[in-house]
Motif scaffolding. Structure first.
Motif, PDB file in Angstrom:
ATOM      1  N   ARG A   1      58.220  39.374 -82.267  1.00  0.00           N
ATOM      2  CA  ARG A   1      58.127  39.570 -83.891  1.00  0.00           C
ATOM      3  C   ARG A   1      57.746  37.998 -84.301  1.00  0.00           C
ATOM      4  NH1 ARG A   1      63.759  41.394 -83.100  1.00  0.00           N
ATOM      5  NH2 ARG A   1      63.707  43.088 -82.784  1.00  0.00           N
ATOM      6  N   THR A   2      55.811  38.187 -85.153  1.00  0.00           N
ATOM      7  CA  THR A   2      55.556  37.359 -85.641  1.00  0.00           C
ATOM      8  C   THR A   2      55.339  37.062 -87.116  1.00  0.00           C
ATOM      9  OG1 THR A   2      53.045  38.939 -85.300  1.00  0.00           O
ATOM     10  CG2 THR A   2      54.388  37.722 -83.448  1.00  0.00           C
TER      11      THR A   2
ATOM     12  N   LEU B   1      50.739  39.479 -91.338  1.00  0.00           N
ATOM     13  CA  LEU B   1      50.849  40.245 -90.552  1.00  0.00           C
ATOM     14  C   LEU B   1      49.581  40.971 -90.512  1.00  0.00           C
ATOM     15  CD1 LEU B   1      54.253  41.510 -92.469  1.00  0.00           C
ATOM     16  CD2 LEU B   1      54.304  39.824 -90.302  1.00  0.00           C
TER      17      LEU B   1
ATOM     18  N   ASN C   1      52.385  43.415 -84.693  1.00  0.00           N
ATOM     19  CA  ASN C   1      53.983  42.498 -84.644  1.00  0.00           C
ATOM     20  C   ASN C   1      55.203  42.685 -84.340  1.00  0.00           C
ATOM     21  OD1 ASN C   1      53.443  43.977 -87.153  1.00  0.00           O
ATOM     22  ND2 ASN C   1      55.090  42.336 -88.114  1.00  0.00           N
TER      23      ASN C   1
END
Length: 243
Positions: free
Chosen positions: A162-163, A170, A196
């Motif tokens: 999860r970025t 995003l 992501n």
């Protein structure tokens, strides 16, 4: 003759006493009620899995968030569907083995949860995911809202990546709108890869960060969007018509 019958009965009783638990006739399972969105493919895959495991499932195609709240399950343990069996809440892609264990042990608890939607959990393990299996926990949710690990699954990958912490950070994903539910603040999307979230293509129901986003689209629209996990829920943070 009576003495022989008594001896035979005693022998049968002794044999039953030492019979391993797995070989004994299991008790009938209570009905599993499930609340889900009708457009969520992975929810239906989990229902199919539970039926194949011998559970009788009663499905309601709406209202899982309301049921989760009614059962007292904190949102941090939330997933895409909510169940109820034997007085226990079942949240997300919980394994049948742990549900049977829960019903046998009868702990003082709200129920079981698999937060999020880990790849490799039941219903999230179809051909589209290949051989990938993410590590995840089946959590026993205590009466005070805390949780402890009931069973850990190691998986064969590092899990979801999860970025980004804001919509502008995003990457955009592409998809098609299947349903817009303004009352519930949800949108169903048939989407491509969401990089992501390390999420492969599928059809899934998302929350939205701003209800106004739902006024921009309708069923059938091709869209580009961003999504991230917010308080345990997969959430669309921006959406626009695809060029």
């Amino acid at each position: 003759m009576q003495r022989r019958s008594l001896i035979s009965a005693a022998a049968a009783f002794a044999a039953a006493a030492v019979m391993p638990t797995w070989a004994q006739t299991p008790p009938a399972l209570p009905v599993l009620q499930v609340w889900k969105d009708p457009n969520c493919g992975c929810c239906q895959d989990w229902v199919n899995y539970m039926q194949a495991e011998g559970f009788q499932v009663q499905v309601f195609d709406t209202g899982n968030a309301a049921v989760r709240k009614r059962l007292g399950l904190p949102d941090k343990f939330g997933s895409c569907h909510t169940g109820l069996i034997g007085g226990y809440a079942i949240e997300g892609h919980v394994n049948a083995r742990e549900i049977r264990r829960l019903l046998a042990e009868k702990p003082k608890a709200i129920g079981l949860a698999v937060p999020g939607m880990p790849v490799g959990s039941p219903g999230m393990d179809g051909p589209v995911y290949g051989e990938r299996r993410d590590a995840y926990d089946v959590v026993l949710v205590q009466p005070d809202g805390t949780g402890r690990v009931y069973q850990h699954y190691a998986g064969n990958s590092a899990g979801f990546k999860r970025t980004g912490t804001a919509a502008e950070a995003l990457p955009m994903a592409e998809g098609e709108v299947r349903k817009v539910d303004t009352a519930a603040g949800k949108i169903s999307l048939k989407h491509g890869e969401i990089k992501n979230l390390d999420m492969p293509p599928m059809t899934m129901v998302f929350q939205v960060s701003d209800p106004a986003l739902l006024g921009k689209v309708k069923a059938g629209d091709k869209v580009r969007f961003t999504a991230m996990q917010v308080n345990g829920a997969y959430t669309v943070t921006s959406i626009e018509a695809a060029p």
